[in-house]
Write an enzyme that holds these catalytic residues in place. Structure first.
Site, short mmCIF file in Angstrom:
data_model
loop_
_atom_site.label_atom_id
_atom_site.label_comp_id
_atom_site.label_asym_id
_atom_site.label_seq_id
_atom_site.Cartn_x
_atom_site.Cartn_y
_atom_site.Cartn_z
N ALA A 1 -0.33 39.26 15.95
CA ALA A 1 -2.41 38.59 16.46
C ALA A 1 -2.62 39.10 15.78
O ALA A 1 -2.82 41.01 15.20
CB ALA A 1 -2.09 39.75 17.64
N ASP B 1 -22.20 42.56 9.57
CA ASP B 1 -21.94 43.87 10.34
C ASP B 1 -21.22 44.34 9.90
O ASP B 1 -20.04 44.43 9.42
CB ASP B 1 -22.61 43.27 11.48
CG ASP B 1 -21.60 42.63 12.03
OD1 ASP B 1 -21.21 43.08 12.72
OD2 ASP B 1 -21.90 41.01 12.57
N HIS C 1 -16.60 38.07 3.83
CA HIS C 1 -17.50 37.33 2.38
C HIS C 1 -18.45 39.17 2.35
O HIS C 1 -20.33 38.70 2.45
CB HIS C 1 -19.01 36.85 3.80
CG HIS C 1 -17.77 35.09 3.23
ND1 HIS C 1 -18.54 34.30 4.56
CD2 HIS C 1 -17.08 35.19 2.81
CE1 HIS C 1 -18.37 32.97 4.30
NE2 HIS C 1 -16.58 33.65 2.92
N GLY D 1 4.06 62.95 39.38
CA GLY D 1 5.14 63.41 40.96
C GLY D 1 5.33 64.46 40.47
O GLY D 1 5.23 65.23 39.30
N LEU E 1 6.78 68.91 37.30
CA LEU E 1 7.78 69.95 38.01
C LEU E 1 8.87 68.82 39.26
O LEU E 1 8.53 68.18 39.72
CB LEU E 1 7.06 70.90 38.73
CG LEU E 1 8.25 71.82 39.13
CD1 LEU E 1 8.42 73.12 38.39
CD2 LEU E 1 7.59 72.94 40.41
N PHE F 1 0.69 68.97 30.98
CA PHE F 1 -0.62 69.66 30.91
C PHE F 1 -0.58 71.04 30.63
O PHE F 1 0.30 71.61 30.42
CB PHE F 1 -0.42 69.68 32.91
CG PHE F 1 -1.11 68.57 33.18
CD1 PHE F 1 -2.67 68.27 33.06
CD2 PHE F 1 -0.12 67.14 33.05
CE1 PHE F 1 -2.70 66.84 34.71
CE2 PHE F 1 -0.60 66.16 33.76
CZ PHE F 1 -1.31 65.94 34.33
N ARG G 1 -6.22 64.22 33.26
CA ARG G 1 -5.46 62.87 33.60
C ARG G 1 -6.31 61.51 33.68
O ARG G 1 -5.56 60.65 33.70
CB ARG G 1 -6.16 63.76 35.92
CG ARG G 1 -4.71 64.96 35.99
CD ARG G 1 -5.14 64.88 37.70
NE ARG G 1 -3.84 65.62 37.99
CZ ARG G 1 -3.80 67.07 38.70
NH1 ARG G 1 -4.96 67.43 38.28
NH2 ARG G 1 -2.92 67.30 38.44
N GLY H 1 -2.97 67.60 43.28
CA GLY H 1 -2.60 67.17 41.64
C GLY H 1 -2.65 65.48 41.81
O GLY H 1 -2.91 64.76 40.57
#
Length: 478
Positions: A23, A112, A150, A287, A324, A355, A373, A402
């Protein structure tokens, strides 16, 4: 917004092109107009008055710019470009959405810098092509490339604006023409804010048509449908309507299919729908399990592994925080599919975000986890919740707070949560929360409601996986 069948087909087709990396965007002045930047008439209004002309009566604006140059040379035109395109720096919602949906090729006739600034604000590495010499340099591992065919406001002497610039374009900027021809042949373009009056683009499209005859690639553009309320007389409305129909028909010669919209804000809604649908291809798995009750460990491992395998097999990208007792099995499931299928890249199947475990800096570890998170979940469109318990410092098994926080973050970011209630612990509570308070997440779809209900009941692993994957598959097309 209720999409028309034409708009929905475009959304479906363009999503496929984005996923395949094929795309591209071609941005005209209309993309930046909502930010206060002038269009061509606005840019040339003062210059026309100096020539004792009315810009609203002129159709050949390139010729108008040339007239001013002939009499006053380039200085005032250059100052106009610098002043008009430096005042605003805030990108629009459309700029932001285009940056976030994963397109890597941008072409623009705008002076721009909003496109490149928006991409960079999203943390992307951007390569810009403004001059011929830029083609001799390439940035490694870039996320996007922006062709400013341009020119740029910071180099107004080289901006393409007057008739002389257009007449010598093929010689002076042949590399841009060659690169654009290549992209128009190999990618699917979406033209936004473009009037199709640019002679450079018309020349290139014409050359491609000569070479390929009727086998031109498919491209798309947005057209605001002519509305009777925009005209004083019925005669003017009918005239504009006929002219628009002829323009749309003529663009088909180049393989450009027009997507009609009722108002310009519809473009934002269409882009937002594309973003939402693409994000639903990213599945966050939440989980944690000190214990797998009410499952046996063997059954829990089988469920997590097979579910991850099937998600990878269906080319969904899994995002995991390495919880865990869950994270390692998720990785194994994705790896199992990769090695059995010789899939090209694990990075296309799995994003792993462990984490942080040691506090450093001014923020507490809990604050750091909350920020983390939010960042991880914002990348997803769907989240799966399984089990959800932990061992505290006293040796007691507690529900995972958590995971509850991750569920709340999902709702904040419009990420659809799928708690597998039958796995117990916090997932059971979250499932009850969805069933009792958030059934609108099912989007009033009977199939989704049925699947959500079943994953809280006592069913086999195979049926759990079938229902979870069924929900995810269904959400891709809603």
């Amino acid at each position: 917004m209720e999409f028309t069948s034409e708009q929905r087909k475009f959304i479906n087709d363009f999503i496929v092109e984005i996923k395949n990396g094929d795309a591209a965007i071609f941005a005209g002045a209309g993309l930046s107009a909502s930010n206060g930047f002038v269009d061509w008439k606005g840019l040339l209004k003062d210059l026309a008055e100096e020539l004792e002309l009315d810009v609203n009566k002129e159709h050949d604006l390139i010729g108008l710019a040339q007239y001013h140059f002939n009499r006053f040379k380039r200085g005032k035109i250059n100052n106009k470009i610098i002043n008009e395109f430096t005042t605003l720096k805030q990108y629009s919602e459309n700029h932001k959405l285009l940056s976030q949906i994963g397109i890597g090729t941008f072409w623009t006739t705008n002076y721009d810098q909003l496109i490149e600034r928006t991409l960079e604000a999203d943390g992307k590495t951007v390569e810009k092509k403004i001059r011929n010499e830029d083609f001799s340099r390439n940035i490694k591992k870039k996320d996007a490339i922006v062709y400013k065919m341009h020119g740029d406001k910071d180099s107004p002497d080289e901006a393409v604006l007057i008739k002389d610039d257009y007449e010598t374009y093929q010689d002076k900027k042949e590399l841009f023409s060659t690169a654009l021809r290549g992209d128009l042949l190999s990618k699917t373009f979406l033209f936004i804010g473009f009037s199709f009056d640019d002679p450079n683009l018309e020349y290139i499209l014409g050359r491609i048509k000569v070479l390929l005859k009727d086998n031109t690639p498919t491209h798309y553009c947005f057209f605001k449908e002519v509305s009777e309320s925009d005209f004083v007389s019925q005669e003017d409305y009918l005239y504009a309507k006929v002219k628009q129909e002829l323009k749309i028909e003529d663009l088909r010669r180049y393989g450009i299919h027009s997507i009609l919209i009722q108002q310009y804000s519809d473009i934002t809604e269409i882009l937002r729908e594309i973003q939402t649908r693409l994000k639903r291809n990213h599945i966050f798995i939440s989980g944690a399990a000190h214990t797998y009750e009410p499952f046996t460990e063997e059954r829990a491992v089988e469920l997590i592994h097979k579910l991850s395998y099937q998600l990878a097999e269906k080319k969904y990208k899994i995002i995991s925080g390495y919880g865990l007792g869950i994270g390692s099995i998720v990785i194994n499931g994705a790896l199992d599919y990769k090695f059995q299928s010789n899939y090209k890249s694990l990075d296309d199947l799995l994003i792993l975000r462990p984490f942080p475990q040691i506090q450093s800096g001014k923020k507490s570890i809990q604050e750091r986890w909350t920020d983390y998170r939010n960042e991880i979940i914002s990348q997803a469109g769907i989240a799966i919740f399984m089990f959800g318990n932990k061992l505290d410092k006293n040796g007691q098994t507690l529900l995972s707070n958590g995971m509850r926080e991750e569920f709340d973050i999902c709702l904040k970011h419009n990420v659809i949560p799928i708690p597998i209630g039958i796995t117990g612990s916090i997932s059971k509570e979250l499932w009850n929360d969805v069933i009792n308070n958030h059934l609108e997440l099912c989007l009033n779809d009977d199939f989704l409601r049925d699947c959500f209900t079943k994953i809280g009941e006592d069913i086999s692993n195979e049926k759990i996986i079938n229902n979870v994957v069924g929900i995810i598959d269904r959400l891709q097309n809603l």
